[in-house]
Design a protein around this motif. Structure first.
Motif, PDB file in Angstrom:
ATOM      1  N   THR A  68       0.699  -1.359   0.068  1.00 59.83           N
ATOM      2  CA  THR A  68       0.071   0.031  -0.068  1.00 59.83           C
ATOM      3  C   THR A  68       0.963   1.142  -0.084  1.00 59.83           C
ATOM      4  N   ILE A  69       1.866   1.088   0.715  1.00 64.11           N
ATOM      5  CA  ILE A  69       2.783   2.403   1.025  1.00 64.11           C
ATOM      6  C   ILE A  69       3.476   2.661  -0.343  1.00 64.11           C
ATOM      7  N   THR A  70       3.904   1.541  -1.040  1.00 68.03           N
ATOM      8  CA  THR A  70       4.812   1.561  -2.347  1.00 68.03           C
ATOM      9  C   THR A  70       3.873   2.037  -3.313  1.00 68.03           C
ATOM     10  N   LEU A  71       2.573   1.625  -3.406  1.00 68.76           N
ATOM     11  CA  LEU A  71       1.789   2.138  -4.382  1.00 68.76           C
ATOM     12  C   LEU A  71       1.439   3.407  -4.310  1.00 68.76           C
ATOM     13  N   THR A  72       1.407   4.051  -2.837  1.00 68.74           N
ATOM     14  CA  THR A  72       1.045   5.272  -2.703  1.00 68.74           C
ATOM     15  C   THR A  72       2.081   6.252  -3.051  1.00 68.74           C
ATOM     16  N   GLY A  73       3.274   5.657  -2.888  1.00 64.52           N
ATOM     17  CA  GLY A  73       4.650   6.456  -2.757  1.00 64.52           C
ATOM     18  C   GLY A  73       4.746   6.586  -4.496  1.00 64.52           C
ATOM     19  N   SER A  74       4.508   5.335  -5.374  1.00 61.07           N
ATOM     20  CA  SER A  74       4.745   5.571  -6.732  1.00 61.07           C
ATOM     21  C   SER A  74       3.860   6.474  -7.507  1.00 61.07           C
ATOM     22  N   VAL A  75       2.702   6.738  -7.096  1.00 63.02           N
ATOM     23  CA  VAL A  75       1.718   7.620  -7.585  1.00 63.02           C
ATOM     24  C   VAL A  75       2.361   9.154  -7.285  1.00 63.02           C
ATOM     25  N   PHE A  76       2.644   9.313  -6.046  1.00 65.64           N
ATOM     26  CA  PHE A  76       3.288  10.540  -5.809  1.00 65.64           C
ATOM     27  C   PHE A  76       4.365  10.812  -6.630  1.00 65.64           C
ATOM     28  N   ILE A  77       5.401   9.936  -6.735  1.00 70.59           N
ATOM     29  CA  ILE A  77       6.485   9.814  -7.647  1.00 70.59           C
ATOM     30  C   ILE A  77       6.339  10.209  -9.008  1.00 70.59           C
ATOM     31  N   LEU A  78       5.298   9.378  -9.459  1.00 72.53           N
ATOM     32  CA  LEU A  78       4.731   9.629 -11.096  1.00 72.53           C
ATOM     33  C   LEU A  78       4.320  11.071 -11.225  1.00 72.53           C
ATOM     34  N   LEU A  79       3.385  11.506 -10.490  1.00 69.62           N
ATOM     35  CA  LEU A  79       2.744  12.692 -10.663  1.00 69.62           C
ATOM     36  C   LEU A  79       3.825  13.864 -10.552  1.00 69.62           C
ATOM     37  N   THR A  80       4.682  13.784  -9.719  1.00 70.45           N
ATOM     38  CA  THR A  80       5.925  14.720  -9.623  1.00 70.45           C
ATOM     39  C   THR A  80       6.922  14.770 -10.798  1.00 70.45           C
ATOM     40  N   THR A  81       7.391  13.679 -10.767  1.00 64.45           N
ATOM     41  CA  THR A  81       8.744  13.569 -11.575  1.00 64.45           C
ATOM     42  C   THR A  81       8.314  13.453 -13.031  1.00 64.45           C
ATOM     43  N   THR A  82       7.018  12.892 -13.737  1.00 65.27           N
ATOM     44  CA  THR A  82       6.824  12.918 -15.021  1.00 65.27           C
ATOM     45  C   THR A  82       6.572  14.236 -15.650  1.00 65.27           C
ATOM     46  N   TYR A  83       5.806  15.119 -14.743  1.00 62.37           N
ATOM     47  CA  TYR A  83       5.469  16.540 -15.250  1.00 62.37           C
ATOM     48  C   TYR A  83       6.676  17.338 -15.444  1.00 62.37           C
ATOM     49  N   LEU A  84       7.620  17.105 -14.330  1.00 62.74           N
ATOM     50  CA  LEU A  84       8.772  17.738 -14.148  1.00 62.74           C
ATOM     51  C   LEU A  84       9.800  17.504 -15.386  1.00 62.74           C
ATOM     52  N   ALA A  85       9.850  16.153 -15.817  1.00 68.26           N
ATOM     53  CA  ALA A  85      10.538  15.723 -16.960  1.00 68.26           C
ATOM     54  C   ALA A  85      10.426  16.152 -18.079  1.00 68.26           C
ATOM     55  N   HIS A  86       8.878  16.157 -18.452  1.00 67.01           N
ATOM     56  CA  HIS A  86       8.380  16.050 -19.683  1.00 67.01           C
ATOM     57  C   HIS A  86       7.511  17.117 -20.087  1.00 67.01           C
ATOM     58  N   GLY A  87       7.158  17.996 -18.859  1.00 67.60           N
ATOM     59  CA  GLY A  87       6.440  19.172 -18.969  1.00 67.60           C
ATOM     60  C   GLY A  87       4.681  18.690 -18.905  1.00 67.60           C
ATOM     61  N   VAL A  88       3.957  19.738 -18.631  1.00 67.04           N
ATOM     62  CA  VAL A  88       2.779  19.594 -18.727  1.00 67.04           C
ATOM     63  C   VAL A  88       1.970  19.578 -19.840  1.00 67.04           C
ATOM     64  N   SER A  89       1.411  18.539 -20.540  1.00 70.90           N
ATOM     65  CA  SER A  89       0.848  18.624 -21.830  1.00 70.90           C
ATOM     66  C   SER A  89      -0.095  17.361 -22.093  1.00 70.90           C
ATOM     67  N   LYS A  90      -0.564  17.112 -23.138  1.00 72.47           N
ATOM     68  CA  LYS A  90      -1.687  15.978 -23.371  1.00 72.47           C
ATOM     69  C   LYS A  90      -0.866  14.827 -23.270  1.00 72.47           C
TER      70      LYS A  90
END
Length: 210
Positions: free
Chosen positions: A9-31
């Motif tokens: 549960t902790i890992t899945l929750t942490g993974s969601v937070f990591i993805l939300l943060t790093t994906t937009y930081l790395a690739h920018g906000v876009s469709k």
């Protein structure tokens, strides 16, 4: 995790937070990025579901790994070892999932830009053909990574000093753990390609705003 909370549960929750943060930081906000992020999350939870099914089906305890076994001694004995084993599969697969979904979403977008008249089915088909090539190389990378970390296990498997039947060796939890890691991770990657391709093809062909 150290206080005895469920590692999965902790890992899945942490993974969601990591993805939300790093994906937009790395690739920018876009469709494209939003589609990749959504597809990664779906694939991640499907990977977790498949891993849970495989572990329960094969009665895996997680104690085939010496490091995990040692955690059962002393103050760390409250840790859920099976959950920790599952968490390892999730974290290992996370990076590869993000890679494939981001690349695939961009590929479908570029196809639509190149041929604006492409409809959903044609866009999906062309995008999926690209994804199949990418997925083959990523699964190969994942298997090699697991094989490298469990190299001693494979040496023992080939050497077989006690001349045990191979079915006995495969059913040993040390070997079974590695097999399940490979299969669960590969299943997640295989599922991610049609998922992200379908979502991207639908969004870009219908010009949906997200």
């Amino acid at each position: 995790i150290l206080s005895g909370k469920d590692p999965l549960t902790i890992t899945l929750t942490g993974s969601v937070f990591i993805l939300l943060t790093t994906t937009y930081l790395a690739h920018g906000v876009s469709k494209k990025t939003t589609i990749a992020l959504l597809s990664t999350l779906i694939s991640l939870f499907l990977t977790a579901a498949f891993a849970i099914f495989a572990i329960n089906l094969n009665h895996i305890t997680g104690l085939g790994n010496e490091d995990l076994f040692m955690l059962q001694i002393g103050p760390t004995s409250v840790i859920n070892i099976k959950g920790l084993f599952l968490s390892g599969i999730i974290i290992t697969t996370l990076g590869a999932l993000n890679d494939i979904t981001t690349s695939q979403s961009t590929a479908v977008f570029e196809l639509k830009q190149l041929e604006p008249k492409l409809k959903f089915l044609s866009l999906f088909e062309k995008g999926f053909n690209i994804g199949k090539e990418h997925i083959a190389s990523l699964i190969n990378t994942l298997i090699l990574a697991y094989a490298g970390s469990a190299f001693a296990v494979f040496i023992f498997f080939v050497l077989n000093p006690s001349n045990l039947p191979y079915w006995v060796i495969i059913n040993n939890e040390v070997v079974a753990d590695e097999v399940i890691k490979i299969i669960a991770g590969s299943m997640g990657l295989l599922l991610s390609v049609p998922i992200v391709t379908a979502i991207a093809a639908y969004v870009f062909s219908k010009k949906i705003k997200i």
